[in-house]
Design an enzyme around this catalytic site. Structure first.
Site, PDB file in Angstrom:
ATOM      1  N   ASP A  34       0.843  -1.203   0.000  1.00 49.26           N
ATOM      2  CA  ASP A  34       0.000   0.000   0.000  1.00 49.26           C
ATOM      3  C   ASP A  34       0.873   1.246   0.000  1.00 49.26           C
ATOM      4  OD1 ASP A  34      -2.266   1.503   0.048  1.00 49.26           O
ATOM      5  OD2 ASP A  34      -2.872   0.960   2.087  1.00 49.26           O
ATOM      6  N   ASN A  82     -10.681  -3.006  -6.364  1.00 52.62           N
ATOM      7  CA  ASN A  82      -9.866  -2.020  -7.101  1.00 52.62           C
ATOM      8  C   ASN A  82     -10.473  -1.624  -8.452  1.00 52.62           C
ATOM      9  OD1 ASN A  82      -6.637  -3.219  -5.877  1.00 52.62           O
ATOM     10  ND2 ASN A  82      -7.927  -1.561  -5.120  1.00 52.62           N
TER      11      ASN A  82
HETATM   12  C1  FPP Z   1      -2.232   0.152  -3.207  1.00 51.25           C
HETATM   13  O1  FPP Z   1      -1.637   1.415  -3.147  1.00 51.25           O
HETATM   14  C2  FPP Z   1      -1.632  -0.591  -4.290  1.00 51.25           C
HETATM   15  C3  FPP Z   1      -2.327  -1.216  -5.274  1.00 51.25           C
HETATM   16  C4  FPP Z   1      -3.792  -1.235  -5.346  1.00 51.25           C
HETATM   17  C5  FPP Z   1      -1.632  -1.865  -6.377  1.00 51.25           C
HETATM   18  C6  FPP Z   1      -0.438  -2.668  -5.969  1.00 51.25           C
HETATM   19  C7  FPP Z   1       0.358  -2.896  -7.167  1.00 51.25           C
HETATM   20  C8  FPP Z   1       1.693  -2.825  -7.217  1.00 51.25           C
HETATM   21  C9  FPP Z   1       2.554  -2.604  -6.052  1.00 51.25           C
HETATM   22  C10 FPP Z   1       2.364  -3.039  -8.496  1.00 51.25           C
HETATM   23  C11 FPP Z   1       2.907  -4.417  -8.560  1.00 51.25           C
HETATM   24  C12 FPP Z   1       2.287  -5.195  -9.581  1.00 51.25           C
HETATM   25  C13 FPP Z   1       2.861  -6.258 -10.159  1.00 51.25           C
HETATM   26  C14 FPP Z   1       2.079  -7.013 -11.106  1.00 51.25           C
HETATM   27  C15 FPP Z   1       4.252  -6.683  -9.917  1.00 51.25           C
HETATM   28  P1  FPP Z   1      -2.512   2.695  -3.465  1.00 51.25           P
HETATM   29  O2  FPP Z   1      -2.415   2.979  -4.901  1.00 51.25           O
HETATM   30  O3  FPP Z   1      -3.899   2.496  -2.954  1.00 51.25           O
HETATM   31  O4  FPP Z   1      -1.773   3.781  -2.650  1.00 51.25           O
HETATM   32  P2  FPP Z   1      -2.427   5.015  -1.887  1.00 51.25           P
HETATM   33  O5  FPP Z   1      -3.257   4.430  -0.770  1.00 51.25           O
HETATM   34  O6  FPP Z   1      -1.251   5.771  -1.381  1.00 51.25           O
HETATM   35  O7  FPP Z   1      -3.247   5.794  -2.870  1.00 51.25           O
END
Ligand code: FPP
Length: 253
Positions: A34, A82
């Site tokens: 996250d 998501n």
């Molecule tokens: C949450 O952070 C993250 C996700 C929903 C996506 C996770 C994906 C990756 C780390 C990329 C890796 C993928 C592969 C296939 C290797 P957020 O975007 O919700 O962060 P925020 O809460 O700060 O907005």
């Protein structure tokens, strides 16, 4: 079976890599990655830049976990919730598995890593599914760490799906025994994987977000304020060291 035992024994040995890691290495580490969006925002970059950096961290953490003797690394790459994100972001996130695998698959094969996927594949775009299935196929003979992508995964729908299939199997008489925890677990998407020993969540959030609700029943949790794109080997060591200091009693004394 022998393969799993060897891996477990390797993980049980004391490792010294950088800071001293004393005690058993968790066999299964699950990570809620996250903070990609916040990482990007802090740098006035688009959210996609945070996801891209996060993808690179998956590679780094995979390599390091494998070298420590971890048996399974499950990463929550996309949840069933998501899809609610803006279309552009969803489409970018769906491109990342292919980019990750196109870039890193040869190295993963060299490192003997097995790629797996856990989630509802029916809704994934073809290019995403093709890339992941090719990687699963190309690494199926490997005997090293399992890199398990939770992709379009949601634990409640996983549990409902399991209940539905159990009902169906009772009706068609494929299942005639009383349901035990083991039988139920076999109907889950994680069916053949040992439950996680350690759950890591980055970015300061302290919730499960519909992740492995059944499987995390006795898992040790470790939370950090570090945003996923900033997560590195040192943080993984911190999490493992904290895990090694916990007394796991599984309800006993
Ligand atoms: C949450 O952070 C993250 C996700 C929903 C996506 C996770 C994906 C990756 C780390 C990329 C890796 C993928 C592969 C296939 C290797 P957020 O975007 O919700 O962060 P925020 O809460 O700060 O907005």
């Amino acid at each position: 079976m022998l393969r799993i035992l060897k891996r477990w024994l390797a993980g049980s040995r004391t490792k010294t890599s950088g800071e001293l890691l004393e005690g058993p290495i968790p066999f299964h580490i699950a990570i809620i990655m996250d903070g990609n969006g916040r990482w990007a925002k802090k740098r006035a970059l688009p959210r996609s830049a945070g996801h891209h950096e996060g993808m690179k961290v998956v590679r780094r953490v995979t390599k390091h976990a494998n070298s420590l003797g971890v048996g399974i690394l499950t990463v929550y790459a996309f949840s069933t919730e998501n899809w609610k994100r803006p279309k552009d972001e969803v489409s970018y996130l769906m491109k990342l598995p292919a980019e990750f695998l196109n870039t890193f698959l040869p190295e993963l094969i060299e490192e003997n890593v097995q790629v797996r996927i856990m989630g509802d594949k029916s809704m994934l775009p073809k290019h995403t599914l093709d890339a992941v299935e090719r990687a699963v196929n190309d690494t199926s003979q490997n005997s090293g760490m399992i890199l398990n992508f939770a992709l379009n995964y949601g634990s409640r729908s996983e549990i409902l799906g399991a209940v539905q299939r159990i009902v169906d199997d009772y009706k068609n008489e494929h299942l005639q025994k009383d349901i035990t925890e083991e039988i139920f677990a076999d109907y889950l998407m994680s069916n053949k994987l040992k439950d996680p020993d350690l759950l890591i969540r980055t970015s300061g959030e302290m919730r499960l977000s519909n992740f492995m609700l059944w499987q995390l029943a006795y898992t040790e949790f470790w939370f950090t304020d570090v945003l996923w794109p900033d997560f590195n080997e040192k943080h993984l060591h911190e999490a493992i060291s904290a895990y090694q200091k916990r007394g796991r009693r599984f309800g006993g004394i």
